[in-house]
Design an enzyme around this catalytic site. Structure first.
Site, PDB file in Angstrom:
ATOM      1  CG  HIS A  69      79.414  77.920  12.915  1.00 37.54           C
ATOM      2  ND1 HIS A  69      80.357  77.022  12.503  1.00 37.54           N
ATOM      3  CD2 HIS A  69      78.411  77.192  13.436  1.00 37.54           C
ATOM      4  CE1 HIS A  69      79.940  75.799  12.743  1.00 37.54           C
ATOM      5  NE2 HIS A  69      78.751  75.870  13.322  1.00 37.54           N
ATOM      6  CD  GLU A  70      75.746  78.248  16.205  1.00 37.25           C
ATOM      7  OE1 GLU A  70      74.671  77.727  15.834  1.00 37.25           O
ATOM      8  OE2 GLU A  70      76.731  77.575  16.549  1.00 37.25           O
ATOM      9  CG  HIS A  73      74.155  75.991  11.730  1.00 32.45           C
ATOM     10  ND1 HIS A  73      74.407  74.881  10.965  1.00 32.45           N
ATOM     11  CD2 HIS A  73      75.116  76.010  12.690  1.00 32.45           C
ATOM     12  CE1 HIS A  73      75.488  74.267  11.442  1.00 32.45           C
ATOM     13  NE2 HIS A  73      75.940  74.936  12.482  1.00 32.45           N
TER      14      HIS A  73
HETATM   15 ZN   LIG Z   1      77.400  74.471  13.892  1.00 32.21          ZN
END
Ligand SMILES: [Zn+2]
Length: 375
Positions: A69-70, A73
């Site tokens: 998830h990170e 980003h």
């Molecule tokens: Zn996030």
């Protein structure tokens, strides 16, 4: 939250990957709740060791999902000109540390949406794995089911529109796009973020007292408290950024720093330069070659007894320890660089020549002045 006490685990795609010590707490909590409670309750016929094997693997895959998830980003951020320095796993999940905020609403929207989108995709993949393994390989199906569920929860939680959650960033980027006002959009999004934080605290306390579910209640309240803090801090940072927007190194540097030779004593410097001229910064150079810089701060720190013995080159900050700034560099990035490297002054260099000096105190004073005037 200060991310000081974290271990460096190496780089992934050029991004420093770190583990904060609080991560071990959440890792143990998640693993225990899976191996000790959930799997034994749902699958009472498994042998004891299987609960732990499946629990630990599931827990590790969960944190791998958080890292993905990170990373989503970070990689989308990088493509959109928002470089990410590091990813840190800590008690409430993961954070990607950006080197600067987005300068365009569309860039922020893409970067913020990438994380939850990645979690949804991962959730979908585990959902598929569950479909194919259910009734065939029970431990894998059990693991896949929980991972599908938790990744969807992760995406949903992060889409709550309170800054600095991803949803809050999406919200800000949309406000920003429609109003064109970054400052006001940030103010609104961070206020909603603080509101969400208070709501979590209130909800958590209610759950603790009304339902007597102390653990969930306090956990929720704790997350709320963290969110409220993070929203306030983000707002402060945005205000700083706003205050220093458009200010460049050449505008904030002191250009009247006289050049002194490296071998004069501190006493000579004080008598001949400081008392008579009032200068507070000096470039120490030998035949035009810069050797270091000296500020009043360095002079005050030197012991007063030996002032007639010590040559200035002994207390100056030598060139090798200096980081230099460029005339057009923005003041905020200089302040950040000073904070990162723990230095208090930076010479401004143009075409190989020092044309001025920036002191951290001056920059911070300017920040406060502009901030108070609301410019
Ligand atoms: Zn996030």
């Amino acid at each position: 939250m200060k991310m000081g006490s974290a271990f460096n685990l190496g780089k992934v795609f050029g991004i420093q990957f770190r583990l904060h010590y609080t991560w071990f707490i959440i890792f143990i909590l998640v693993t225990f709740s899976l191996s000790w409670q959930m799997f034994p309750a749902d699958y009472p016929h498994w042998p004891q060791f299987l609960y732990w094997v499946v629990g630990i693997v599931t827990s590790l895959l969960f944190f791998a999902s958080v890292v993905a998830h990170e990373l989503a980003h970070s990689l989308v951020g990088r493509v959109n000109d928002i470089p990410v320095r590091s990813i840190t796993l800590f008690i409430f999940g993961g954070v990607a540390q950006m080197t600067r905020e987005a300068t365009k609403a569309s860039a922020e929207l893409k970067m913020a949406a990438a994380g939850p989108a990645c979690s949804l995709v991962i959730g979908g993949l585990f959902g598929l794995l569950w479909l194919f393994t259910q009734g065939i390989i029970e431990p894998i199906a059990a693991m896949a089911y929980w991972l599908a569920y938790i990744n969807v929860i992760l995406a949903a939680f992060n889409l709550i529109p309170g800054f600095p959650l991803d949803g809050g960033r999406v919200f800000r980027s949309l406000l920003w796009r429609f109003t064109g006002n970054y400052k006001r959009s940030t103010r609104i999004a961070t206020q909603v973020g603080r509101g969400v934080g208070y709501l979590f605290i209130f909800g958590g306390i209610s759950i603790a007292f009304l339902l007597h579910d102390w653990f969930s209640g306090l956990w929720l309240a704790f997350i709320g408290w963290f969110l409220e803090n993070a929203a306030s801090a983000s707002y402060r940072q945005a205000q700083w950024q706003e205050a220093l927007r458009g200010v460049t190194a050449s505008q904030v540097m002191t250009s009247s720093c006289p050049v002194v030779p490296p071998n004069i004593t501190l006493n000579q410097l004080v008598q001949e330069h400081i008392f008579t001229t009032g200068y507070s910064c000096f470039l120490v150079a030998d035949e035009g070659k810069l050797e270091g810089i000296l500020t009043l701060h360095d002079i005050k720190a030197a012991s007063p007894q030996n002032r007639d013995m010590i040559p200035v080159k002994e207390i100056m900050t030598p060139v090798s320890q200096l980081k230099v700034a460029y005339p057009g560099q923005d003041a905020l990035s200089i302040l950040e660089q000073m904070g990162e490297s723990d230095i208090n002054q930076m010479p401004v260099v143009s075409e190989g020549r020092v044309i001025g000096l920036i002191a951290r105190d001056n920059l911070i004073r300017l920040l406060h002045t502009r901030f108070e005037l609301g410019t």
